[in-house]
Design an enzyme around this catalytic site. Structure first.
Site, PDB file in Angstrom:
ATOM      1  N   CYS A 189       0.601  -1.145  -0.101  1.00 20.12           N
ATOM      2  CA  CYS A 189      -0.003  -0.104  -0.567  1.00 20.12           C
ATOM      3  C   CYS A 189       0.620   1.336   0.083  1.00 20.12           C
ATOM      4  O   CYS A 189       0.287   2.514  -0.581  1.00 20.12           O
ATOM      5  CB  CYS A 189      -1.026   0.063   1.302  1.00 20.12           C
ATOM      6  SG  CYS A 189      -2.139  -0.802   1.119  1.00 20.12           S
ATOM      7  N   CYS A 317      13.749   1.791   0.894  1.00 26.02           N
ATOM      8  CA  CYS A 317      12.694   2.051   0.603  1.00 26.02           C
ATOM      9  C   CYS A 317      11.595   3.253   1.405  1.00 26.02           C
ATOM     10  O   CYS A 317      11.947   4.478   1.583  1.00 26.02           O
ATOM     11  CB  CYS A 317      11.886   0.494   0.072  1.00 26.02           C
ATOM     12  SG  CYS A 317      11.040   0.430   1.648  1.00 26.02           S
TER      13      CYS A 317
END
Lengths: 354, 80, 354, 80
Positions: A189, A317
């Protein structure tokens, strides 16, 4: 049943085929919600409201600003607090007549079976494949039904796994449909985004399946997989089969990913201690980065050589998910290297500046 | 035989659209379709697993496909 | 957009076709939720979480114990407080970056058009036909899209009414599908019951349609009616048509039903002031009653004569809904009689004993 | 012609089941079906309005019914 309970639950006791007997079953049920995130928040809210007698909530993570768009139990004032605890506190106010049990822990292969022991039904509100498979396999080994849910962008999935169906047999589970997954190939998500209302719909559908399982009402999604598209509101129910055809004997080993926190990393960068590797996609890199090399996760296998270095590597990330996958991947390929994943990713980096 | 397949989840990104068509030259089984899709879209293979449903039912590898079948490619999803 | 907003909404800004532009549209949108009940609670929660800039909540009613099984924003400690105010207070904590506007009023033909003026989209979270038709007709007259929802037992409906479709024309509205209804013939949630998770699903679907309308994402349920069965999770989308074929020129008059509160009634009964009439079904009567005659609502028309009396009549039912319908019905048939409806019904009677 | 109809909401209570069958002796229009249903189930008439959908589409009064049509009776619902 007490008069105040009869009143509190009167609008569901009035349902055809429900009655006080079903309410009593809810009261006696022990349900564990694993993950107090986008799915766990609405699911736990409705399970508490409906009067599930013992409701456990397991989550090791803390409330984070970037998840508040879909994690409706939390407020910005609670950022940094443990999600299981905050959720249990709030739901206890919502329904003082039930028992709420916070489990402030990361579910691992070492603790999952002990955790499941005290519950009859498990609701999967997790947000990563490792925990989804772990929970699935643990439920199969422990013989507990698992109400599965998952979301991505505008699409969601719901199913009920591992329910006894006929002499000694159980309905299909997650591995009947998806035997294994390379997690690095499926965006989560934080990367791909998710519409908050989809989390609400799927979480409520999961709670609904729990109520059906516990009370015996309706036809739970046993042997079926529901797909929902929030853009068109089209849904379809895929028939998966009657019985499970997979054998599960042992739990997958949970791999601990060595983490480094934002403050630790900042200090380390100041001292030149680490080599950074950004594993996000090109567009994300272009929008903002904190330096280091850039090797998107899906190219990591091919470009592993250029990562050889004397310094410890820190992968990063958006959220810490892909960098965790990167660490696992690199530890297999280059076992000698010292590798870390930036905890909370670029989001945590930014949050700790705001 | 030409098989039209509907894409769900990440398969939409991989196909670049919500459906695609695959030409099966030999036998038209679910397994042949899987192989053809993985050839055409290597990222599908990298997923390790995805479900193929035919007419809203889980399809075993050996199942034969008919031209009027509705075929759906359903990859795993992990968000929560 | 501020850095903290970019972070708070990052997981939806990341959605394909969404971006900062869509987030800005949400920020600028003004959405009115009418009714903070089983549908309004989850809908408002997700609209607030997603960052709707101005969110109005209209409800004249107070928090009641018997609704807590599906009205997840409230706790027993708040019983008796106004629902619009409590909901706005809570959601303001959930998202301090948006404007919440409580409207503590009963929506009537006199105030509805003024109320709608400051909003772009209206969400129907009401629980009775009078307000549903009033809201529908007011939205048609004011030219505002209406996101409709309704629930009963295990079944729900969702639609988006009155959206501009082509030169000067608008999509169908509630009256295209149901021109008028005899409310006394359709049970409400207090009588027939409702499964709380269905309220959650339908409320989230309504919020989802609002997000789609505001951002332009996907295909809203315009000219369509979605039906959902929570027992099987089968849903179907009925095509209603492209344009509305009904003409709406005036608002239906809101009829004020004279109410009597539980304490007032108890005092009156002690003094022999009133004649009671129970309009519930036979089974409900058998389970518990507070005296007086028994004429189920659907037989009221035929048995009107036996109600002739010198004393004022007090109608009662489970929640006050059917007794309100009874009062309206009797005022038409016997205009001379003094008639009241017991506010909150048997539920309130019991709650005020607990 | 015999028409099978599916019931939603309160129509399930009225029919006493989730579907019922109606025999139309004359013309098989939606209006004829409505009249026959209201005769057979007076409570349906008392509702004042209910929607008839044929093959998941709103059906106008004059629409002709075919034997293979899927007919649904959808009454209004007011809960919230």
């Amino acid at each position: 049943m007490q008069a105040s309970d009869l009143l509190r639950y009167s609008c569901q006791i009035a349902l055809p085929g429900f009655g006080e007997a079903s309410q009593k079953r809810l009261q006696q049920a022990r349900v564990l919600v694993v993950g107090a995130g986008g799915l766990g928040c609405p699911a736990a809210q409705y399970l508490a409201a409906a009067g599930i007698g013992t409701l456990g909530i397991a989550d090791f993570d803390t409330v984070s600003l970037g998840n508040l768009h879909r994690q409706v139990l939390f407020t910005p004032a609670e950022v940094g607090q443990n999600k299981a605890r905050v959720a249990c506190d709030k739901l206890q106010h919502q329904n003082p007549g039930i028992k709420l049990v916070p489990h402030e822990l990361k579910v691992t292969s070492a603790n999952v079976l002990a955790l499941l022991q005290d519950y009859d039904v498990v609701l999967d509100g997790t947000d990563n494949f490792d925990t989804k498979y772990l929970l699935n396999d643990a439920c199969v080994l422990a013989g507990k039904p698992l109400v599965y849910g998952a979301i991505y962008q505008f699409e969601g999935q719901v199913a009920v796994w591992n329910v006894p169906v006929e002499a000694g047999k159980r309905s299909p589970n997650y591995r009947d449909v998806f035997p294994e997954v390379d997690a690095s190939q499926v965006p989560n998500c934080a990367e791909g985004g998710v519409i908050p209302t989809l989390a609400g719909m799927i979480g409520c559908m999961q709670a609904n399946e729990v109520l059906k399982l516990v009370t015996g009402a309706g036809e739970p999604l046993v042997g079926k997989l529901l797909l929902l598209d929030a853009l068109t509101m089209q849904s379809r129910i895929i028939k998966v089969g009657k019985v499970s055809n997979v054998t599960i004997d042992i739990l997958p080993e949970t791999e601990e990913v060595p983490l480094i926190s934002v403050p630790e990393l900042k200090q380390g960068i100041a001292k030149g201690l680490y080599e950074l590797v950004d594993v996000r996609r090109d567009e994300e890199r272009k929008a903002f980065h904190i330096g280091g090399k850039h090797v998107p996760l899906d190219r990591l296998g091919k470009e592993v050589e250029q990562l050889q270095t004397n310094k410890p590597l820190v992968f990063y990330c958006a959220s810490g998910k892909r960098s965790g996958e990167a660490v696992k991947n690199i530890r297999k390929q280059l076992p000698g290297l010292q590798v870390y994943s930036l905890e909370g990713g670029i989001k945590a980096w930014k949050e700790q500046q705001v | 035989m030409k098989v039209k397949v509907l894409a769900f989840g990440i398969a939409k990104d991989i196909f670049g659209s919500s459906s695609t068509a695959v030409e099966l030259s030999g036998e038209a089984t679910v397994e042949a379709l899987r192989t053809a899709l993985e050839m055409q879209y290597p990222r599908l293979k990298q997923l390790s697993s995805f479900m193929i449903a035919v007419n809203d039912e889980y399809a075993e590898a050996g199942q034969e496909l008919a031209p009027e079948d509705e075929v759906a490619i359903i990859p795993p999803v992990s968000g929560g």
